[in-house]
Design a protein around this motif. Structure first.
Motif, PDB file in Angstrom:
ATOM      1  N   GLN A 141      -7.046   8.595   0.762  1.00  0.00           N
ATOM      2  CA  GLN A 141      -8.024   7.616   1.246  1.00  0.00           C
ATOM      3  C   GLN A 141      -9.461   8.148   1.231  1.00  0.00           C
ATOM      4  OE1 GLN A 141      -7.143   4.560   1.937  1.00  0.00           O
ATOM      5  NE2 GLN A 141      -4.975   5.019   1.583  1.00  0.00           N
TER       6      GLN A 141
ATOM      7  N   ASN B 130       0.840  -1.199   0.000  1.00  0.00           N
ATOM      8  CA  ASN B 130       0.000   0.000   0.000  1.00  0.00           C
ATOM      9  C   ASN B 130       0.872   1.244   0.000  1.00  0.00           C
ATOM     10  OD1 ASN B 130      -2.263  -1.602   0.117  1.00  0.00           O
ATOM     11  ND2 ASN B 130      -2.358  -1.573   2.354  1.00  0.00           N
TER      12      ASN B 130
ATOM     13  N   GLN C 180      -2.891   2.131  -5.547  1.00  0.00           N
ATOM     14  CA  GLN C 180      -1.751   2.062  -4.638  1.00  0.00           C
ATOM     15  C   GLN C 180      -0.405   2.071  -5.373  1.00  0.00           C
ATOM     16  OE1 GLN C 180      -2.170   2.240  -1.457  1.00  0.00           O
ATOM     17  NE2 GLN C 180      -4.383   1.928  -1.343  1.00  0.00           N
TER      18      GLN C 180
END
Length: 699
Positions: A86, A80, A106
């Motif tokens: 996010q 990640n 990612q």
């Protein structure tokens, strides 16, 4: 010449480390000479640079212990991206709101380099080679293999690298130009893609145009002329409406015919289903009873064989053993208002369901239970009005007389299919105007017609005769109009409401009527204008009157004034009076003894008395229901030593009498104890004689 070349070669071959040392010495010497010229003193000299320098600690450096320094901190690398956002949202035009995106990219790009290498077997390399942009001789990557070894993964340069010498570039470039004659001669033919090949143009065959026609006869023509006035238009509309009505009638007739066909099919299907059910009904009932007896096997064993051995240590007292509990889910909210055992089938009894609260009147129910299956009633008859009383015919046990709260009386037959009674009174046939509190079957009349009697709050005692398809009524006595012999100076009673009555077991014409004001009237069927006797029995309504099964002179009465009284109908005063400390709902004589009776009170207690054992107190006082539950009725089974009690929550409980409650008097040793009704009459007569002797002696 050769020595000089060797020296030069050796010079060139010196290691890099030596060269660095020589350079460092030269630099050091030059620096020292310069310092001497300038007069600078460097202390110990140029060699101080080789000594280690002291570490300077920053003031804000964190001080850690040895344990913390030796602690291993593990770091885990994940795929990640920590810098990836996010909270990405997108606008949904369907829901007209912003929605968060669950999928976040990612991947992080660290290095990008656009290369110019092509595989020599790919289409792009062939295309460039055909155009002449690539040299014919491709450069081979040095991999340490032999030159004649084939290498399938060889890469070629897409563009030629520049050459330092400019002369040769011009010549090669001129030869390799795509428009040159040499390149055209060496050009390879164009390779088409066999998997995705299409031409820019295609030719199709156009079908020639054709014509087809036919000729028909022209339709006939006629000339019509008429005048349209208002009446003709009206007649046309009327005719159209008549046609529409006829069509509707036809549709209705067809629909009704279809419905009748459906109903016929449905009735036929129901009849076949009923036939199928009737075939297995008896077997299913037997199987259900077997399963029930297996489930409640311990209760069945207690009912048949258990005798409480602890009675031997209680002296005269006895107990009641709980057996089955009968309840029906659809009768929830109703009270038990009547109980009656079947004289022919001793395991079958009827239960009347209704309500004594006049503000909660509504539906009722007539149920028949059997001891063989307490889980579900054998017969269920729902009623529009609450049931207050019932009685089962002694000879014809399938006939049940019922009295309702709305003043009607009815007769149900267990043999007839359906839920409606076979006989029911109406306003035209003389129904009561107030609730019916008691019904009793009597012997058939001279024409062998069944008949029963009823008493109501309207003050009427009515005889009902079953004649063909209707009930014929006859008023036996009106309590409001009858006159009784009262002492001089006493007030004549006013309006009288009947609450209970009972007929003599041996004298057919004699019966007793209890009233709402606490009086008991002794009446005769042949005298409708006056009472034979009046007893001032209770201070409240008389709820129940029962003649003794053995002694012809004795009867018992109870009332909500907490008392139970035993009477000799030849005497105006009671022979025994018992205060039970609660309102008494019902009282019943035992069928096996003339001196045993039982009563129920509103505090949920059953009281059992045996006058031959104790003339003052009950030999059994036992609470059989939960708190705040009122007992309403009690009945003895005619054969088995059990009683059934009903409460105001619609439940019926069955209880077994312990041996002390049905103890027979002991005889002298060596003598056979006599049995029969005469013995029971003698027992009661002996008790009554003890109470009569003082009166006779004073007289």
């Amino acid at each position: 010449m050769s020595n000089n070349n060797a020296a030069a070669t050796m010079k060139k071959g010196l290691p890099a480390q030596k060269a660095a040392l020589l350079g460092a010495k030269t630099t050091k010497a030059a620096a020292k000479k310069k310092d001497e010229e300038e007069g600078v003193d460097n202390g110990d000299g140029w060699d101080d640079w080789s000594h280690g320098k002291a570490l300077i600690k920053p003031p804000d450096q964190l001080e850690l212990t040895e344990t913390e320094l030796n602690e291993k901190i593990t770091r885990i690398l994940t795929t990640n991206n920590p810098h990836a956002p996010q909270n990405i949202v997108h606008y949904s035009f369907k829901e007209r709101s912003y929605k968060p995106t669950s999928v976040v990219d990612q991947m992080a790009v660290l290095f990008v380099l656009e290369g110019s290498l092509l595989h020599q077997d790919c289409d792009e390399a062939r295309r460039l080679r055909a155009k002449g942009d690539l040299p014919k001789e491709t450069a081979t990557v040095e991999t340490g293999t032999e030159p004649d070894e084939e290498k399938p993964d060889t890469l070629v340069r897409a563009l030629a690298t520049p050459v330092e010498d400019g002369g040769e570039v011009d010549e090669a470039g001129e030869e390799d130009r795509p428009d040159s004659v040499a390149s055209k001669a060496d050009m390879e033919p164009k390779a088409t893609n066999p998997f995705n090949f299409s031409e820019r143009a295609s030719q199709t065959l156009n079908n020639p145009l054709r014509e087809r026609s036919c000729q028909t006869e022209p339709p006939p023509r006629s000339i019509f002329a008429a005048t349209a006035n208002q009446w003709e238009i009206y007649d046309a509309y009327v005719e159209e409406l008549q046609k529409q009505e006829k069509n509707k009638e036809k549709q209705k007739a067809a629909a009704s015919k279809k419905d009748t066909d459906k109903s016929k099919k449905k009735t036929m299907l129901m009849e076949t289903q009923n036939d199928d059910i009737t075939k297995v009904r008896k077997s299913a009932k037997i199987l259900e009873r077997m399963v029930h007896q297996n489930i409640f096997d311990d209760i069945a064993q207690d009912f048949k064989y258990f005798e409480d051995a602890s009675d031997a240590f209680r002296g005269q007292e006895g107990t009641l053993l709980p057996l089955w509990k009968f309840q029906y889910d659809k009768a929830k909210g109703l009270s038990v208002t009547a109980l009656c055992w079947n004289k022919k089938y001793q395991d079958l009894f009827a239960v009347g369901m209704g309500s004594y609260d006049f503000s909660k009147q509504g539906r009722g129910m007539l149920l028949h239970y059997t001891l063989k299956n307490s889980a579900f009633p054998e017969y269920i008859y729902p009623t529009d009005s609450g049931v207050l009383c019932l009685d089962i015919h002694e000879q014809h046990s399938y006939l049940v007389a019922v009295g309702f709260y709305d003043g009607c009386v009815a007769v149900y037959s267990l043999k007839k299919k359906g839920l409606e009674p076979v006989y029911k009174s109406t306003a035209k046939t003389g129904k009561h105007t107030d609730p019916v509190w008691q019904v009793r079957w009597q012997r058939d009349d001279m024409d062998n017609n069944h008949n029963f009697y009823s008493v109501s709050s309207d003050g009427r005692v009515v005889s009902w005769t079953l004649v063909k398809n209707e009930l014929v009524f006859t008023d036996i006595i009106r309590l409001n109009g009858a006159v009784s012999e009262v002492p001089e100076g006493a007030q004549q009673p006013g309006i009288t409401c009947g609450t209970s009555f009972d007929f003599h077991k041996q004298i057919d014409y004699l019966f007793l009527v209890g009233t709402e004001d606490g009086l008991i009237h002794k009446c005769s069927k042949t005298y409708s204008s006056q009472f034979l006797e009046t007893y001032e029995a209770h201070s409240m309504a008389v709820d129940a009157i029962k003649w003794n099964h053995f002694h012809p002179k004795v009867f018992i009465s109870c009332s909500p004034d907490w008392t139970v009284k035993i009477w000799d109908h030849t005497i105006n005063t009671p022979m025994f009076t018992f205060d039970l400390n609660a309102a008494v709902g019902d009282v019943a004589w035992a069928p096996y003894s003339s001196t045993v009776f039982a009563a129920v009170t509103t505090d949920g207690t059953v009281h059992v008395f045996d006058l031959n054992v104790n003339k003052y107190e009950a030999i059994c006082q036992q609470s059989v229901v939960a708190k705040k539950t009122k007992l309403t009725h009690i009945e003895f089974n005619p054969i088995y030593p059990i009683i059934t009690v009903g409460d105001d929550r619609g439940h019926v409980s069955s209880l077994k009498l312990s041996p002390n409650l049905r103890k027979k008097p002991k005889g002298k040793k060596g003598q056979v104890q006599p049995k029969g009704p005469e013995v029971e009459v003698a027992k009661m007569e002996e008790l009554l004689s003890l109470l009569r002797e003082p009166e006779q002696s004073t007289a």
